[in-house]
Scaffold this motif. Structure first.
Motif, PDB file in Angstrom:
ATOM      1  N   THR A   1       0.852  -1.195   0.000  1.00 12.50           N
ATOM      2  CA  THR A   1       0.000   0.000   0.000  1.00 12.50           C
ATOM      3  C   THR A   1       0.884   1.239   0.000  1.00 12.50           C
ATOM      4  O   THR A   1       1.955   1.256   0.612  1.00 12.50           O
ATOM      5  CB  THR A   1      -0.887   0.066   1.261  1.00 12.50           C
ATOM      6  OG1 THR A   1      -0.052  -0.007   2.414  1.00 12.50           O
ATOM      7  CG2 THR A   1      -1.905  -1.054   1.290  1.00 12.50           C
TER       8      THR A   1
ATOM      9  N   SER B   1       0.300   5.335   0.705  1.00  7.89           N
ATOM     10  CA  SER B   1      -0.689   6.343   1.095  1.00  7.89           C
ATOM     11  C   SER B   1      -0.026   7.683   1.304  1.00  7.89           C
ATOM     12  O   SER B   1       1.165   7.768   1.660  1.00  7.89           O
ATOM     13  CB  SER B   1      -1.420   5.922   2.377  1.00  7.89           C
ATOM     14  OG  SER B   1      -0.518   5.910   3.461  1.00  7.89           O
TER      15      SER B   1
ATOM     16  N   THR C   1      -1.197  11.352   3.212  1.00  9.11           N
ATOM     17  CA  THR C   1      -2.238  12.100   3.918  1.00  9.11           C
ATOM     18  C   THR C   1      -1.727  13.489   4.259  1.00  9.11           C
ATOM     19  O   THR C   1      -0.554  13.667   4.594  1.00  9.11           O
ATOM     20  CB  THR C   1      -2.663  11.402   5.242  1.00  9.11           C
ATOM     21  OG1 THR C   1      -1.527  11.283   6.085  1.00  9.11           O
ATOM     22  CG2 THR C   1      -3.273  10.039   4.992  1.00  9.11           C
TER      23      THR C   1
ATOM     24  N   LEU D   1      -5.079   6.480  -0.573  1.00  8.14           N
ATOM     25  CA  LEU D   1      -4.324   5.241  -0.425  1.00  8.14           C
ATOM     26  C   LEU D   1      -4.531   4.389  -1.670  1.00  8.14           C
ATOM     27  O   LEU D   1      -5.622   4.349  -2.228  1.00  8.14           O
ATOM     28  CB  LEU D   1      -4.801   4.484   0.817  1.00  8.14           C
ATOM     29  CG  LEU D   1      -4.132   3.129   1.093  1.00  8.14           C
ATOM     30  CD1 LEU D   1      -3.960   2.937   2.599  1.00  8.14           C
ATOM     31  CD2 LEU D   1      -4.933   1.967   0.530  1.00  8.14           C
ATOM     32  N   LYS D   2      -3.455   3.748  -2.080  1.00 11.85           N
ATOM     33  CA  LYS D   2      -3.565   2.871  -3.253  1.00 11.85           C
ATOM     34  C   LYS D   2      -2.942   1.519  -2.956  1.00 11.85           C
ATOM     35  O   LYS D   2      -1.862   1.443  -2.370  1.00 11.85           O
ATOM     36  CB  LYS D   2      -2.866   3.511  -4.451  1.00 11.85           C
ATOM     37  CG  LYS D   2      -3.075   2.727  -5.730  1.00 11.85           C
ATOM     38  CD  LYS D   2      -2.688   3.539  -6.949  1.00 11.85           C
ATOM     39  CE  LYS D   2      -2.831   2.703  -8.219  1.00 11.85           C
ATOM     40  NZ  LYS D   2      -4.207   2.321  -8.535  1.00 11.85           N
TER      41      LYS D   2
ATOM     42  N   ILE E   1      -8.728   7.928   2.583  1.00  8.74           N
ATOM     43  CA  ILE E   1      -8.540   7.465   3.967  1.00  8.74           C
ATOM     44  C   ILE E   1      -8.627   8.644   4.924  1.00  8.74           C
ATOM     45  O   ILE E   1      -8.242   9.770   4.600  1.00  8.74           O
ATOM     46  CB  ILE E   1      -7.201   6.713   4.205  1.00  8.74           C
ATOM     47  CG1 ILE E   1      -5.993   7.537   3.771  1.00  8.74           C
ATOM     48  CG2 ILE E   1      -7.186   5.364   3.563  1.00  8.74           C
ATOM     49  CD1 ILE E   1      -4.687   6.954   4.282  1.00  8.74           C
TER      50      ILE E   1
ATOM     51  N   SER F   1      -7.428   9.591   8.782  1.00  2.00           N
ATOM     52  CA  SER F   1      -6.500   9.060   9.773  1.00  2.00           C
ATOM     53  C   SER F   1      -6.441   9.962  11.003  1.00  2.00           C
ATOM     54  O   SER F   1      -6.753  11.153  10.947  1.00  2.00           O
ATOM     55  CB  SER F   1      -5.108   8.898   9.162  1.00  2.00           C
ATOM     56  OG  SER F   1      -4.437  10.132   9.122  1.00  2.00           O
TER      57      SER F   1
ATOM     58  N   ASP G   1      -6.358   4.453  10.817  1.00  3.14           N
ATOM     59  CA  ASP G   1      -7.010   5.003   9.626  1.00  3.14           C
ATOM     60  C   ASP G   1      -8.160   4.124   9.173  1.00  3.14           C
ATOM     61  O   ASP G   1      -8.274   2.953   9.548  1.00  3.14           O
ATOM     62  CB  ASP G   1      -6.021   5.311   8.495  1.00  3.14           C
ATOM     63  CG  ASP G   1      -5.373   4.079   7.892  1.00  3.14           C
ATOM     64  OD1 ASP G   1      -6.084   3.089   7.642  1.00  3.14           O
ATOM     65  OD2 ASP G   1      -4.145   4.110   7.674  1.00  3.14           O
TER      66      ASP G   1
ATOM     67  N   GLN H   1     -10.661   3.154   5.735  1.00  2.75           N
ATOM     68  CA  GLN H   1     -10.780   3.172   4.268  1.00  2.75           C
ATOM     69  C   GLN H   1     -11.941   2.278   3.847  1.00  2.75           C
ATOM     70  O   GLN H   1     -12.383   1.415   4.609  1.00  2.75           O
ATOM     71  CB  GLN H   1      -9.496   2.634   3.632  1.00  2.75           C
ATOM     72  CG  GLN H   1      -9.248   1.188   4.023  1.00  2.75           C
ATOM     73  CD  GLN H   1      -7.962   0.587   3.507  1.00  2.75           C
ATOM     74  OE1 GLN H   1      -7.955   0.020   2.450  1.00  2.75           O
ATOM     75  NE2 GLN H   1      -6.913   0.691   4.307  1.00  2.75           N
TER      76      GLN H   1
END
Ligand SMILES: [Zn+2]
Lengths: 198, 222
Positions: free
Chosen positions: A97, A99, A101, A121-122, A140, A142, A164, A166
């Motif tokens: 992942t 991410s 933020t 997030l991917k 997401i 968080s 977090d 998602q």
């Protein structure tokens, strides 16, 4: 995979350009989370995630007397388990992942601080399984806390707790006919160093 | 005392999370399938049939496949492995080519099958044919390993031979995975005279069901 170096470069370069009182951090830790998939084919199937080693880069700048604004970029390396009633539990596909933020942080008491953030997030594409084509960009939210311990001058140690939320999905799950998304809550703990420009 | 701005921020975060946190994934319907199970006579004294399901157990994966190295058959079988593996979402099956047939779970030869054994699943396409032998070792619950499949050209040098071998290799591989019946739909790869280049939704639904249905037969052998 071009997204990874680009994001990391942005995370480092942007705050550097803004200079004064910028604080940079690098933490290593582990992130765990709730189940990723529930399915039913004759019996219930569940994909759960194990603790994912996570590396986080952060940068922040003061936005008021007490608060700072900043970004956190995290790369996680996760493993999964597949549980199915009547069948042995087996290892599932690995995943990564990435991410980013943006958030606000401030002090609670003394060296303990809070942070709230939101970002994207991917799930990065893997060879096979539910992460084969990766996932869409997920929103997401968080929140968490940081505990800072100055060591010498501008350098300090930081312990981070992050939660977090998602709405999980992947392209492969969508093309296989899964509807809606799965709520996933994650909790991570990290330990690292911070450097604050005077 | 915590300032009001921070309380507001925290409250907003909690409210957002609560508003979004209301969703569970919904499984797809996988009703589209044909029967894959092996139907055997088990008592010669009377017309008694038993319908048996098979799939490779997880602890036997990856299935070791030996392929005769001729007419690029290993490449065709590799394509078939990718096709079936890609149809299964949870890594239920995997196959790998091995170089020694003595260690194989599945043997694929480029030759006509030997004289008939009790259970043979045969298929025919224009320029090539295939067959897979299922040996239940005298008990209904044991599948003799190696499972043997045969693929052979019927019109050597035909223009569509490569595609024919690709289709038949994937079809016979489907039998070795545990699809012990043919589909009645001519569009499916597991139709008795297959022409499909890819798995249909019914093929995918059937293999998915087969690998989550309780198995009655287990592989026995080397
Ligand atoms: Zn057949």
């Amino acid at each position: 995979m071009r997204i990874l170096p680009t994001t990391l470069a942005l995370a480092l370069v942007l705050p550097a350009a803004l200079a004064g009182q910028a604080r940079y951090g690098l933490t290593l830790g582990a992130t765990g989370g709730t189940r990723l998939v529930t399915d039913r084919i004759f019996q219930d199937i569940e994909i759960t995630q194990g603790l994912a080693p996570t590396v986080t880069l952060s940068a922040s700048l003061p936005v008021s007397e007490r608060e700072r604004g900043g970004i956190e970029v995290a790369l996680g390396f996760g493993k999964t388990r597949i549980k199915e009633s009547g069948f042995p539990t087996v290892d599932g596909p690995d995943f990564k992942t990435l991410s980013i933020t943006g958030g606000v942080q401030g002090p609670i008491i003394s060296t303990l601080g809070w942070r709230f953030g939101a970002g994207l997030l991917k799930y990065l594409p893997e060879k096979e399984g539910i992460f084969r084509s990766g996932g869409p960009l997920l929103l997401i939210l968080s929140g968490g806390a940081d505990y800072r311990l100055p060591i010498r001058g501008p350098v300090g140690v930081v312990a981070r707790l992050r939660y977090d939320y998602q709405r999980f999905n992947t392209d492969e799950l969508q093309s296989s006919g899964f509807g809606r998304t799965q709520d996933v809550h994650r909790l991570g703990l990290g330990l690292g160093i911070e450097y604050q420009r005077p | 005392m915590i300032p009001r701005s921070r309380l507001l921020l925290g409250a907003t975060f909690v409210a957002l999370a609560a508003a979004l946190a209301c969703s569970d994934m919904v499984s797809p319907t996988r009703g589209t399938r044909y029967d894959w199970r092996l139907i055997v006579d088990y008592d010669s004294a009377g017309p008694r049939l038993d319908t048996l399901s098979f799939h490779w157990p997880r602890n036997r994966l990856p299935v070791r496949i030996w392929v005769e190295d001729s007419l690029e058959l290993p490449s065709r079988v590799r394509e078939g492995i990718a096709l079936w593996k890609g149809a299964l979402l949870y890594g239920e099956w995997d196959g790998v080519l091995v170089s020694d047939s003595a260690t194989a779970d599945v043997i694929v030869r480029l030759t006509q099958p030997p004289p008939q054994i009790p259970i043979r699943l045969a298929g025919r396409v224009l320029s090539c044919s295939g067959a897979t032998d299922v040996d239940t070792v005298g008990t209904r619950f044991e599948l003799a390993v190696p499972v043997r499949a045969y693929i052979f050209p019927t019109i050597p040098g035909a223009a569509d031979l490569t595609q024919c071998l690709r289709t038949v290799a994937a079809h016979e591989l489907g039998h070795t995975l545990g699809l012990f019946q043919h589909s009645s739909d001519s569009l499916d790869l597991m139709f008795s005279e297959p022409t499909a280049r890819f798995l249909t939704e019914r093929d995918v639904g059937t293999i998915t069901n087969a690998y989550h249905f309780t198995a009655d037969m287990f592989p026995v052998g080397p």
